[in-house]
Enzyme design. Structure first.
Site, short mmCIF file in Angstrom:
data_model
loop_
_atom_site.label_atom_id
_atom_site.label_comp_id
_atom_site.label_asym_id
_atom_site.label_seq_id
_atom_site.Cartn_x
_atom_site.Cartn_y
_atom_site.Cartn_z
N ASN A 54 15.18 17.01 38.10
CA ASN A 54 15.87 16.87 36.82
C ASN A 54 15.72 18.16 36.02
OD1 ASN A 54 17.05 15.50 34.47
ND2 ASN A 54 14.97 15.51 33.61
N ALA A 57 18.60 29.77 30.74
CA ALA A 57 17.61 29.08 31.56
C ALA A 57 18.21 28.03 32.50
CB ALA A 57 16.55 28.46 30.66
N GLU A 58 18.81 26.98 31.95
CA GLU A 58 19.20 25.83 32.79
C GLU A 58 20.11 26.20 33.95
OE1 GLU A 58 20.33 22.15 30.79
OE2 GLU A 58 19.68 23.02 28.91
N LEU A 99 15.62 6.17 35.13
CA LEU A 99 15.61 5.45 36.41
C LEU A 99 14.29 4.71 36.58
CD1 LEU A 99 17.29 8.33 38.41
CD2 LEU A 99 18.33 6.10 37.91
N ASN A 123 25.91 21.92 33.92
CA ASN A 123 24.90 22.14 34.96
C ASN A 123 25.46 21.80 36.34
OD1 ASN A 123 22.12 23.03 33.96
ND2 ASN A 123 22.71 21.50 32.44
N ASP A 142 10.35 12.45 32.31
CA ASP A 142 10.00 13.88 32.22
C ASP A 142 8.55 14.15 32.63
OD1 ASP A 142 12.58 14.51 31.26
OD2 ASP A 142 11.97 14.02 29.21
N HIS A 180 15.48 19.58 32.20
CA HIS A 180 15.23 19.14 30.83
C HIS A 180 15.25 20.38 29.91
CE1 HIS A 180 13.86 16.58 27.61
NE2 HIS A 180 13.05 17.57 27.26
N GLU A 187 8.27 7.92 37.94
CA GLU A 187 8.55 6.79 37.05
C GLU A 187 8.29 7.11 35.58
OE1 GLU A 187 6.14 7.07 39.15
OE2 GLU A 187 4.26 6.50 38.18
C1 GAR Z 1 21.64 19.71 29.36
O1 GAR Z 1 21.16 20.51 28.32
C2 GAR Z 1 20.49 19.00 30.05
O2 GAR Z 1 19.33 19.79 30.15
C3 GAR Z 1 20.25 17.84 29.12
O3 GAR Z 1 21.54 17.44 28.73
C4 GAR Z 1 22.45 18.54 28.80
C5 GAR Z 1 23.62 18.16 29.69
O4 GAR Z 1 24.62 19.14 29.69
N1 GAR Z 1 19.50 16.83 29.75
C6 GAR Z 1 18.59 16.08 29.13
O5 GAR Z 1 18.36 16.16 27.95
C7 GAR Z 1 17.86 15.08 30.02
N2 GAR Z 1 16.65 14.65 29.39
P1 GAR Z 1 25.69 19.24 30.85
O6 GAR Z 1 26.30 17.84 31.03
O7 GAR Z 1 26.71 20.21 30.32
O8 GAR Z 1 25.02 19.72 32.10
#
Ligand code: GAR
Length: 207
Positions: free
Chosen positions: A111, A183-184, A97, A16, A154, A113, A151
């Site tokens: 963030n 998506a991400e 955090l 990401n 998610d 998720h 706080e």
């Molecule tokens: C990603 O899928 C992100 O959405 C998830 O961890 C992965 C990190 O991948 N985050 C969470 O689960 C946070 N609650 P990356 O280091 O390759 O970006």
């Protein structure tokens, strides 16, 4: 017009982070500039990605700092202040955090998720565990969410979401990759630009 100064907080692979770097370099984050990467872990691929992009990177490791949340967050704040950071992107950052921290950066932290919040989220739901839970439950559609961070893990205001199909024969690893690709890696740069632009406008109105 000065761009919003962004820090990206990471803990692992950093795909990401890479999507954010690529988006910035190709002009898709015109309102923001990634000025710092903070990793909670040593030896992770995300650190190499920051180095390859010539972005300063600092490691803040909780264990090394004595294991206390307060010292951990103080180290993060110090690095953020030193770099003049205005906005924070959590990109696979695997530490929760505190309220004090999220209040300090109220409406300035986003963030990503890997599920459609409010499904498969909250404390203990991160990384592959999220996809395992979705497969165990048997949902046919999952996705990713970008939200403001408060706080509640998610629990902040949702900014963007995108649905992704679950396919027959999916494993958690296959699903994780599809959710990232579809998506991400698209949503996170888009949301980063949204917030960076809003913060830039805010500064202009004050001046
Ligand atoms: C990603 O899928 C992100 O959405 C998830 O961890 C992965 C990190 O991948 N985050 C969470 O689960 C946070 N609650 P990356 O280091 O390759 O970006």
């Amino acid at each position: 017009m000065t761009k919003t100064r962004i820090a990206v907080l990471v803990s692992g692979g950093g795909t990401n982070l890479q999507a954010l770097i690529d988006a910035e370099r190709s002009g898709k984050i015109p309102s923001g500039e990634i000025v710092l990467v903070i990793s909670s872990q040593y030896g992770v691929r995300a650190i190499e990605r920051a180095a390859a992009a010539n972005i300063p990177c600092v490691v803040c490791n909780k264990k090394e700092l004595g294991g206390e949340q307060k010292a951990f967050e103080e180290a993060i704040c110090k690095a953020l202040d030193r770099a003049g950071v205005e906005m924070i992107v959590l990109a696979g950052f695997m530490s929760i955090l505190s309220e004090a921290f999220t209040r300090r950066y109220s409406n300035r932290i986003i963030n990503v998720h890997p599920s459609l919040i409010p499904s498969f989220c909250g404390k203990g739901m991160y990384g592959l565990k999220v996809h395992e839970a979705a497969l165990d439950y048997g949902v046919k559609v999952t996705g990713a969410t970008v939200h403001l961070v408060n706080e509640i893990p998610d629990g902040g205001k949702i900014l963007l979401q995108k649905a992704v199909d679950i396919l027959p024969g999916d494993t958690a690893e296959l699903l994780q990759r599809r959710v990232m690709e579809q998506a991400e890696w698209k949503l996170l740069p888009q949301a980063a630009e949204m917030l960076a632009a809003a913060m830039m406008n805010e500064k202009e109105n004050i001046q």
